[in-house]
Scaffold this motif. Structure first.
Motif, PDB file in Angstrom:
ATOM      1  N   LYS A   2      -2.910  -0.744  -7.039  1.00  0.00           N
ATOM      2  CA  LYS A   2      -3.575   0.398  -6.420  1.00  0.00           C
ATOM      3  C   LYS A   2      -4.489  -0.106  -5.316  1.00  0.00           C
ATOM      4  N   VAL A   3      -4.414   0.549  -4.155  1.00  0.00           N
ATOM      5  CA  VAL A   3      -5.262   0.206  -3.013  1.00  0.00           C
ATOM      6  C   VAL A   3      -5.888   1.505  -2.511  1.00  0.00           C
ATOM      7  N   ILE A   4      -7.212   1.466  -2.325  1.00  0.00           N
ATOM      8  CA  ILE A   4      -7.887   2.640  -1.779  1.00  0.00           C
ATOM      9  C   ILE A   4      -8.508   2.304  -0.428  1.00  0.00           C
ATOM     10  N   GLY A   5      -8.625   3.326   0.389  1.00  0.00           N
ATOM     11  CA  GLY A   5      -9.330   3.217   1.654  1.00  0.00           C
ATOM     12  C   GLY A   5     -10.625   3.999   1.561  1.00  0.00           C
ATOM     13  N   ILE A   6     -11.676   3.465   2.171  1.00  0.00           N
ATOM     14  CA  ILE A   6     -12.966   4.151   2.242  1.00  0.00           C
ATOM     15  C   ILE A   6     -13.346   4.198   3.707  1.00  0.00           C
ATOM     16  N   ASP A  76      -6.955  -2.429  -7.140  1.00  0.00           N
ATOM     17  CA  ASP A  76      -6.711  -3.864  -6.955  1.00  0.00           C
ATOM     18  C   ASP A  76      -7.159  -4.310  -5.578  1.00  0.00           C
ATOM     19  N   GLY A  77      -7.140  -3.375  -4.631  1.00  0.00           N
ATOM     20  CA  GLY A  77      -7.532  -3.665  -3.258  1.00  0.00           C
ATOM     21  C   GLY A  77      -8.304  -2.506  -2.663  1.00  0.00           C
ATOM     22  N   ALA A 114     -13.482  -8.649 -11.520  1.00  0.00           N
ATOM     23  CA  ALA A 114     -13.145  -9.751 -10.608  1.00  0.00           C
ATOM     24  C   ALA A 114     -11.705  -9.648 -10.127  1.00  0.00           C
ATOM     25  N   GLY A 115     -11.456 -10.255  -8.990  1.00  0.00           N
ATOM     26  CA  GLY A 115     -10.101 -10.382  -8.476  1.00  0.00           C
ATOM     27  C   GLY A 115      -9.680  -9.350  -7.448  1.00  0.00           C
ATOM     28  N   LYS A 116     -10.556  -8.448  -7.076  1.00  0.00           N
ATOM     29  CA  LYS A 116     -10.186  -7.441  -6.083  1.00  0.00           C
ATOM     30  C   LYS A 116     -10.095  -8.069  -4.690  1.00  0.00           C
ATOM     31  N   LYS A 117      -9.185  -7.560  -3.917  1.00  0.00           N
ATOM     32  CA  LYS A 117      -8.992  -7.999  -2.534  1.00  0.00           C
ATOM     33  C   LYS A 117      -9.493  -6.911  -1.599  1.00  0.00           C
ATOM     34  N   ALA A 118      -9.968  -7.317  -0.432  1.00  0.00           N
ATOM     35  CA  ALA A 118     -10.502  -6.346   0.523  1.00  0.00           C
ATOM     36  C   ALA A 118     -10.064  -6.655   1.943  1.00  0.00           C
ATOM     37  N   MET A 149     -15.480  -9.509  -4.376  1.00  0.00           N
ATOM     38  CA  MET A 149     -14.203  -9.261  -3.696  1.00  0.00           C
ATOM     39  C   MET A 149     -13.851 -10.403  -2.754  1.00  0.00           C
ATOM     40  N   GLU A 150     -12.569 -10.672  -2.664  1.00  0.00           N
ATOM     41  CA  GLU A 150     -12.066 -11.642  -1.692  1.00  0.00           C
ATOM     42  C   GLU A 150     -11.680 -10.881  -0.427  1.00  0.00           C
TER      43      GLU A 150
END
Length: 185
Positions: A2-6, A76-77, A114-118, A149-150
């Motif tokens: 799952k990837v969200i935009g803000i 996840d991102g 932990a482990g989220k990507k950005a 976040m990475e």
């Protein structure tokens, strides 16, 4: 996945959202479920400095950020997007960032898994690439340090003024799409 935009831009058809959506399209093409949040359309307040969140696992305010924070924690991102207004991120994004205080414990450890990507997306009218480099670097440091976040990439549309004008920059649009395709790798 799952990837969200803000999106911190007040313009839904603007350059920032165009680039954020391009990253989300790339992530979707790579198999992720995506969702975009427009801060300008949400009803929320800034941090009240009450420290309720330090004694509890959430912010005391019950507004539109409750759902966004739930989605952020489950993602996840995350693609963060804001244009530069008067030398800094927009007020919408800064108000959101103030509320991210509720995502850290009293000892400054993160509540974000932990482990989220950005990916960080920006747009600026100033033609000098380095004009606001420090703003993006500071933000990258904050989401790395406070949220763990990475940051995989920072993409900034430079010298654009008219809404959606960035669509004419095929190289930048491709870079944004590729960032989405590679975000969770």
């Amino acid at each position: 996945m799952k990837v969200i935009g803000i999106v911190g831009s007040p313009r839904k058809n603007g350059n920032t959202n165009t680039l954020v959506q391009q990253v989300l399209d790339g992530a979707a093409e790579a198999g992720a479920e995506t969702r975009n949040f427009f801060l300008n359309e949400m009803d929320y307040k800034g941090c009240q400095g009450c420290n309720y969140c330090k004694a509890n696992d959430k912010c005391k305010l019950e507004d539109d950020l409750v759902e966004l924070f739930d989605e952020l924690l489950a993602a996840d991102g995350v693609v963060f997007g804001s244009p530069i207004y008067f030398g800094q991120f927009t007020g919408q994004m800064r108000l959101f960032l103030d509320r991210c205080y509720s995502l850290i414990n009293a000892d400054f450890s993160s509540r974000v898994p932990a482990g989220k990507k950005a990916v960080i997306i920006g747009a600026q009218g100033a033609p000098e690439a380095a004009a606001f480099k420090g703003v993006f670097e500071e933000f990258a440091g904050q989401i790395s340090n406070f949220m763990g976040m990475e940051v995989k990439d920072t993409i900034v549309g430079i010298g654009y003024h008219a809404p959606g004008e960035v669509k004419d920059d095929a190289e930048l649009m491709e870079k944004a799409k590729t960032a989405g395709l590679n975000l969770l790798k």
